[in-house]
Design an enzyme around this catalytic site. Structure first.
Site, PDB file in Angstrom:
ATOM      1  N   PHE A   1      -4.522   3.380  14.832  1.00 23.36           N
ATOM      2  CA  PHE A   1      -4.815   4.437  13.960  1.00 23.36           C
ATOM      3  C   PHE A   1      -5.198   3.334  12.660  1.00 23.36           C
ATOM      4  O   PHE A   1      -5.593   2.157  12.509  1.00 23.36           O
ATOM      5  CB  PHE A   1      -3.282   4.093  12.596  1.00 23.36           C
TER       6      PHE A   1
ATOM      7  N   ILE B   1      -2.018  -7.309  13.518  1.00 27.40           N
ATOM      8  CA  ILE B   1      -0.923  -7.589  15.027  1.00 27.40           C
ATOM      9  C   ILE B   1      -1.798  -6.083  16.633  1.00 27.40           C
ATOM     10  O   ILE B   1      -1.171  -7.284  17.682  1.00 27.40           O
ATOM     11  CB  ILE B   1       0.259  -7.262  15.051  1.00 27.40           C
TER      12      ILE B   1
ATOM     13  N   LYS C   1       9.024 -16.732 -10.231  1.00 25.10           N
ATOM     14  CA  LYS C   1       8.475 -15.853 -11.141  1.00 25.10           C
ATOM     15  C   LYS C   1       7.600 -16.603 -11.568  1.00 25.10           C
ATOM     16  O   LYS C   1       7.248 -17.410 -12.168  1.00 25.10           O
ATOM     17  CB  LYS C   1       8.988 -15.296 -11.784  1.00 25.10           C
TER      18      LYS C   1
ATOM     19  N   LYS D   1     -11.115  -4.111  18.602  1.00 18.62           N
ATOM     20  CA  LYS D   1      -9.841  -5.013  18.921  1.00 18.62           C
ATOM     21  C   LYS D   1      -9.816  -4.195  20.507  1.00 18.62           C
ATOM     22  O   LYS D   1      -8.135  -5.042  20.704  1.00 18.62           O
ATOM     23  CB  LYS D   1      -9.006  -3.923  17.578  1.00 18.62           C
TER      24      LYS D   1
ATOM     25  N   ASN E   1       0.750  -1.495  -0.088  1.00 15.65           N
ATOM     26  CA  ASN E   1       0.166   0.467  -0.124  1.00 15.65           C
ATOM     27  C   ASN E   1       1.041   1.401   0.106  1.00 15.65           C
ATOM     28  O   ASN E   1       2.064   1.519   0.454  1.00 15.65           O
ATOM     29  CB  ASN E   1      -1.377  -0.125   1.157  1.00 15.65           C
TER      30      ASN E   1
ATOM     31  N   LYS F   1     -13.692  -0.142  15.501  1.00 16.80           N
ATOM     32  CA  LYS F   1     -12.720  -0.308  15.971  1.00 16.80           C
ATOM     33  C   LYS F   1     -11.907  -0.149  17.520  1.00 16.80           C
ATOM     34  O   LYS F   1     -10.932  -0.740  17.313  1.00 16.80           O
ATOM     35  CB  LYS F   1     -11.624   0.181  14.710  1.00 16.80           C
TER      36      LYS F   1
ATOM     37  N   PRO G   1      -2.255 -12.427  10.506  1.00 17.80           N
ATOM     38  CA  PRO G   1      -2.493 -12.231  11.633  1.00 17.80           C
ATOM     39  C   PRO G   1      -3.046  -9.942  11.783  1.00 17.80           C
ATOM     40  O   PRO G   1      -2.413  -9.506  10.865  1.00 17.80           O
ATOM     41  CB  PRO G   1      -1.770 -12.877  12.670  1.00 17.80           C
TER      42      PRO G   1
HETATM   43  N1  CTP Z   1      -3.583  -3.407  11.733  1.00 15.23           N
HETATM   44  C1  CTP Z   1      -2.622  -4.443  12.126  1.00 15.23           C
HETATM   45  N2  CTP Z   1      -2.264  -5.782  11.943  1.00 15.23           N
HETATM   46  C2  CTP Z   1      -2.946  -6.109  10.829  1.00 15.23           C
HETATM   47  C3  CTP Z   1      -3.916  -4.733  10.590  1.00 15.23           C
HETATM   48  C4  CTP Z   1      -3.856  -3.797  10.811  1.00 15.23           C
HETATM   49  O1  CTP Z   1      -1.774  -4.029  13.642  1.00 15.23           O
HETATM   50  N3  CTP Z   1      -3.141  -7.203  10.345  1.00 15.23           N
HETATM   51  C5  CTP Z   1      -3.571  -2.431  13.199  1.00 15.23           C
HETATM   52  C6  CTP Z   1      -2.702  -1.284  12.755  1.00 15.23           C
HETATM   53  O2  CTP Z   1      -1.291  -1.313  13.023  1.00 15.23           O
HETATM   54  C7  CTP Z   1      -3.863   0.111  13.071  1.00 15.23           C
HETATM   55  C8  CTP Z   1      -5.186  -0.793  12.821  1.00 15.23           C
HETATM   56  O3  CTP Z   1      -4.964  -2.177  13.462  1.00 15.23           O
HETATM   57  O4  CTP Z   1      -3.229   0.398  14.166  1.00 15.23           O
HETATM   58  C9  CTP Z   1      -6.150  -0.872  11.901  1.00 15.23           C
HETATM   59  O5  CTP Z   1      -5.789  -1.251  10.657  1.00 15.23           O
HETATM   60  P1  CTP Z   1      -6.826  -0.454   9.654  1.00 15.23           P
HETATM   61  O6  CTP Z   1      -6.535  -1.614   8.305  1.00 15.23           O
HETATM   62  O7  CTP Z   1      -7.030   0.308   9.293  1.00 15.23           O
HETATM   63  O8  CTP Z   1      -7.738  -1.567  10.139  1.00 15.23           O
HETATM   64  P2  CTP Z   1      -8.424  -2.920   9.410  1.00 15.23           P
HETATM   65  O9  CTP Z   1      -8.554  -3.600  11.577  1.00 15.23           O
HETATM   66  O10 CTP Z   1      -6.942  -4.128   9.177  1.00 15.23           O
HETATM   67  O11 CTP Z   1      -9.972  -2.669   8.854  1.00 15.23           O
HETATM   68  P3  CTP Z   1     -10.336  -2.795   7.669  1.00 15.23           P
HETATM   69  O12 CTP Z   1      -8.917  -2.327   6.314  1.00 15.23           O
HETATM   70  O13 CTP Z   1     -11.082  -3.333   6.609  1.00 15.23           O
HETATM   71  O14 CTP Z   1     -10.161  -1.023   7.324  1.00 15.23           O
END
Ligand code: CTP
Length: 413
Positions: free
Chosen positions: A323, A307, A289, A341, A210, A337, A305
């Site tokens: 975040f 985190i 590849k 979480k 991303n 969230k 997972p």
């Molecule tokens: N995060 C994480 N591990 C993941 C996905 C997200 O630790 N596999 C943490 C990010 O670092 C951030 C928070 O979760 O602090 C929110 O991440 P975000 O991608 O915005 O939320 P998601 O729970 O993945 O939801 P969505 O992608 O559906 O918006």
């Protein structure tokens, strides 16, 4: 080590003979990695030309409050917002009195009034003027308002007299400015920050990722180190220098990041999850590849997972901050969230459409159970400090209610 790397120092120069030393000050601040912009009062331009400061700072010098061109480029509000520190050096007796009175009839006084960052002044004047009760009272008033008074020094003065009133030397001012960033509020804490994107391999040469630049996470790690914490930064692939005083662990994939975080978590009192972790990875990355094939192709993904959620679910979880990067319904999604979480705080920001990722500035909406606060658009460095202040306050308030283990209780050996 560049002690002021990336810091925005707004230097106000007022009309005293010591203004010539401020030219050297600009050079030394830049040598320490700071970005410097200069605002001069009209009287200061009688001592040193704006061109000198322009050449040394590499930026246009600001002198006028009511200049339509200058205001449209960077007016007094933008200058005040830009500054991590406003340093007035030299600060004359008259300018100090104007700060006390809250005047705003020239650019520098208006910038001071509009500035909510740290402010420091380096007084420079004749020793009798410095000892005058009016100046003493003014200095006491500014000190009471949180302005840092740097110096003055004692010694031979330009007027031929000897005593207190000499501006500190540029090297001393640079050290004092660096010291302003060391707030010490997180002294003794172990802070773990994740930053940047992750890369999920499709094959040896391709990946899913991303647009996260890592800047916000790096700014938070830098701010935590400035606040006295022992900081570990687990970073995905980014193109950024490691902040001073931060231990950095580089990872590539979400699985690597998960492992690195779990390895560090027992010693962590505060976990700030800023990384844009990929939610999914290719189910079966190819060892070779992948070759072009005719027709439509589909990719099978499996969940990575989470985190942040895994850390928050630990029996002895640290204070956890997440975040939320959102393109719509920012606050509602962030609140979901926060609850889903089971974390202590979440900082939401808008991403996409020229916002959030890969920019120098950002704006945040911070939520915690029972409260919220908006942090207005500012540099990521400034926002990081404001967020850490909020985290610190919220942590201390719930620690008082006995809902989390006090941070110092998690200190590792
Ligand atoms: N995060 C994480 N591990 C993941 C996905 C997200 O630790 N596999 C943490 C990010 O670092 C951030 C928070 O979760 O602090 C929110 O991440 P975000 O991608 O915005 O939320 P998601 O729970 O993945 O939801 P969505 O992608 O559906 O918006």
């Amino acid at each position: 080590m560049n002690t002021l790397s990336g810091k925005h120092i707004l230097l106000g120069v007022t009309g005293g003979i010591a203004a010539y030393k401020s030219a050297e000050l600009v050079r030394q601040l830049r040598r320490q990695g700071a970005e410097v912009r200069v605002v001069m009062t009209a009287a200061a331009t009688g001592f040193v030309t704006p061109l000198t400061f322009q050449a040394l700072s590499g930026q246009p010098v600001h002198t006028e409050l009511l200049d339509a061109d200058a205001e449209s480029a960077m007016g007094h509000i933008e200058l005040a917002r830009w500054a991590d520190v406003l340093l007035v050096a030299p600060a004359t007796a008259d300018f100090i009195a104007r700060m006390v009175a809250g005047r705003a009839d020239d650019l520098l006084s208006a910038v001071y009034l509009a500035c909510d960052s740290r402010v420091a002044i380096a007084p420079a004047m004749n020793r009798v003027m410095w000892d005058n009760a009016a100046t003493r009272d003014n200095i006491a008033t500014l000190t009471g308002r949180g302005v840092q008074i740097l110096g003055p020094d004692e010694g031979l003065q330009a007027c031929g007299e000897s005593g207190p009133g000499r501006m500190l030397e540029p090297g001393q001012l640079v050290d004092a400015v660096a010291e302003l960033f060391n707030t010490g509020v997180l002294a003794g804490q172990h802070v773990l920050v994740t930053a940047g994107p992750t890369r999920e391999a499709l094959d040896p040469v391709r990946y899913i990722s991303n647009r996260s630049s890592g800047r916000m996470g790096f700014a938070i790690a830098a701010a935590a180190a400035e606040a006295g914490a022992q900081v570990t930064l687990v970073s995905g692939p980014v193109n950024l220098p490691t902040p001073a005083g931060v231990q950095r662990l580089d990872v590539v994939s979400a699985a690597d990041m998960h492992a690195a975080v779990m390895n560090q978590i027992a010693a962590t009192s505060l976990f700030i999850s800023v990384a844009a972790v990929a939610d999914y990875r290719p189910a079966t990355p190819s060892a070779q590849k992948i070759k072009k094939q005719a027709g439509e192709q589909s990719l099978q993904l499996v969940a990575n997972p989470d985190i942040l959620a895994d850390v928050a679910a630990l029996p002895n979880a640290p204070f956890t901050v997440g975040f939320a990067a959102e393109t719509e319904q920012v606050i509602d999604h962030a609140r979901e969230k926060l609850q889903a979480k089971h974390i202590n705080m979440i900082a939401a920001n808008v991403v996409g459409d020229q916002q959030g990722f890969d920019r120098e500035d950002n704006a945040l909406h911070v939520l915690w159970p029972g409260g919220e606060q908006a942090l207005a658009r500012a540099s990521k460095t400034r926002l990081a400090r404001q967020l850490l202040d909020l985290i610190n306050r919220q942590f201390n308030s719930i620690a008082r209610e006995g809902k989390v283990i006090p941070l110092h209780g998690k200190d590792s050996a």
